[in-house]
Design an enzyme around this catalytic site. Structure first.
Site, PDB file in Angstrom:
ATOM      1  N   ASP A 152      42.262  35.087  28.485  1.00 33.98           N
ATOM      2  CA  ASP A 152      42.540  34.754  29.934  1.00 33.98           C
ATOM      3  C   ASP A 152      44.117  35.119  29.925  1.00 33.98           C
ATOM      4  OD1 ASP A 152      42.320  33.204  32.019  1.00 33.98           O
ATOM      5  OD2 ASP A 152      42.327  31.027  30.723  1.00 33.98           O
ATOM      6  N   HIS A 227      34.358  36.388  39.209  1.00 39.17           N
ATOM      7  CA  HIS A 227      35.668  35.092  38.807  1.00 39.17           C
ATOM      8  C   HIS A 227      37.197  36.090  39.526  1.00 39.17           C
ATOM      9  CE1 HIS A 227      38.446  31.848  37.551  1.00 39.17           C
ATOM     10  NE2 HIS A 227      38.805  32.788  37.133  1.00 39.17           N
TER      11      HIS A 227
END
Length: 316
Positions: A152, A227
């Protein structure tokens, strides 16, 4: 920003640490506004006092102020141009909800006990002038992965690109110079359902490979976007606008809670708002971010982190 000094900004670009506390509070006692102002102005001093116990722990605290209390709390300082409450984004299937919150404290350190001690002293100073809306304790998970198994923050700006992405400039808004807009959302994951997907399908949803974090090609125009693609924002001139994420996993296996606390710092609030529009409504419309089928937001707030100069002067 050539004249910018670190003394003039809050620690919005502090490096990712091993642990963090995301503390959202509401002001309940307006007669205690002077106490709150004094506490906010002393946050940097409080952090120094606690950090002295271990200088290698890299303790920092960034303070964000919400739209509804900006005028009273800052004694009517000019409002940042884009500051407003979090705007709900309602898609056909999923909704980015808006929740209460007047103050944000983003507490970061390499040590959980140092974060704890800072929070304890902070709450002692604030007393009964505030009430807790949400407290989330985050932790770094392996090589900066979320609980879904993916790295992330890969898209974060680096080096000289960080400050221009995060800090408001004089040209943007002279009254908000050296400050930063902050958006926070607490996402809970349906990890059991996510684990039923083959790795290849998970990678298509995220837009990166799982093991080595290699970016996958974008889908063709008009097709379902990943995403990663939905969170890539360009303006009308084709210029891409970055934000700085300091997301952290949180959760409890015993209670079945698994989540990611999203926190984004940005020079331009509209950039994150456009990301959310694309995620929840879809781009093209109707094709929402498939990650939302497995991750649900429990909160949604907008804050503004004023410059350290403004924050330190609030009790003046």
């Amino acid at each position: 920003m050539s004249s910018l000094t670190t003394a003039s900004i809050q620690p919005v670009i502090a490096p990712l640490t091993r642990t963090a506390i995301f503390l959202v509070l509401s002001i309940t006692n307006t007669s205690a506004i002077p106490t709150i102002r004094s506490t906010l102005a002393s946050v940097s001093s409080l952090a120094k006092n606690v950090a002295f116990r271990d200088s290698d722990a890299n303790l920092t605290c960034t303070v964000g102020i919400g739209s509804s209390v900006w005028d009273e709390l800052t004694n009517n300082l000019p409002r940042p141009k884009e500051l407003h409450p979090f705007r709900e984004v309602k898609g056909a299937k999923h909704t980015a909800i808006s929740t209460p919150g007047d103050l944000l404290f983003h507490i970061r350190s390499e040590r959980r006990d140092i974060c704890f001690e800072f929070e304890r002293q902070l709450i002692d100073h604030l007393g009964d002038s505030v009430q807790l809306v949400d407290e989330t304790v985050g932790f770094r998970y392996f090589d900066s992965r979320d609980l879904l198994g993916f790295v992330d923050g890969t898209a974060n700006p680096v080096g000289p690109g960080i400050l221009p992405s995060v800090l408001v400039t004089m040209e943007d808004d002279p009254h908000a110079q050296d400050g930063s807009y902050i958006v926070v959302q607490k996402y809970i994951h349906d990890l059991a359902s996510w684990k039923t997907l083959p790795s290849e399908q998970q990678e298509e949803i995220i837009g990166r490979t799982k093991i080595d974090n290699i970016e996958l090609d974008d889908a063709e125009d008009g097709k379902q976007a990943s995403h990663k693609t939905l969170n890539t924002i360009e303006d009308e001139y084709g210029d891409e606008h970055d934000i700085l994420r300091d997301n952290m996993p949180f959760g409890s296996p015993a209670s079945g809670e698994f989540g990611t606390y999203f926190i984004g710092y940005t020079r331009r609030l509209w950039v994150i708002e456009k990301m959310l529009e694309r995620m929840f409504k879809g781009h093209p419309p109707g094709l929402h971010d498939r990650l939302l089928d497995f991750s649900r937001p429990l909160t949604g707030n907008v804050f503004f982190a004023p410059s350290a100069t403004v924050l330190n002067g609030l009790d003046g």
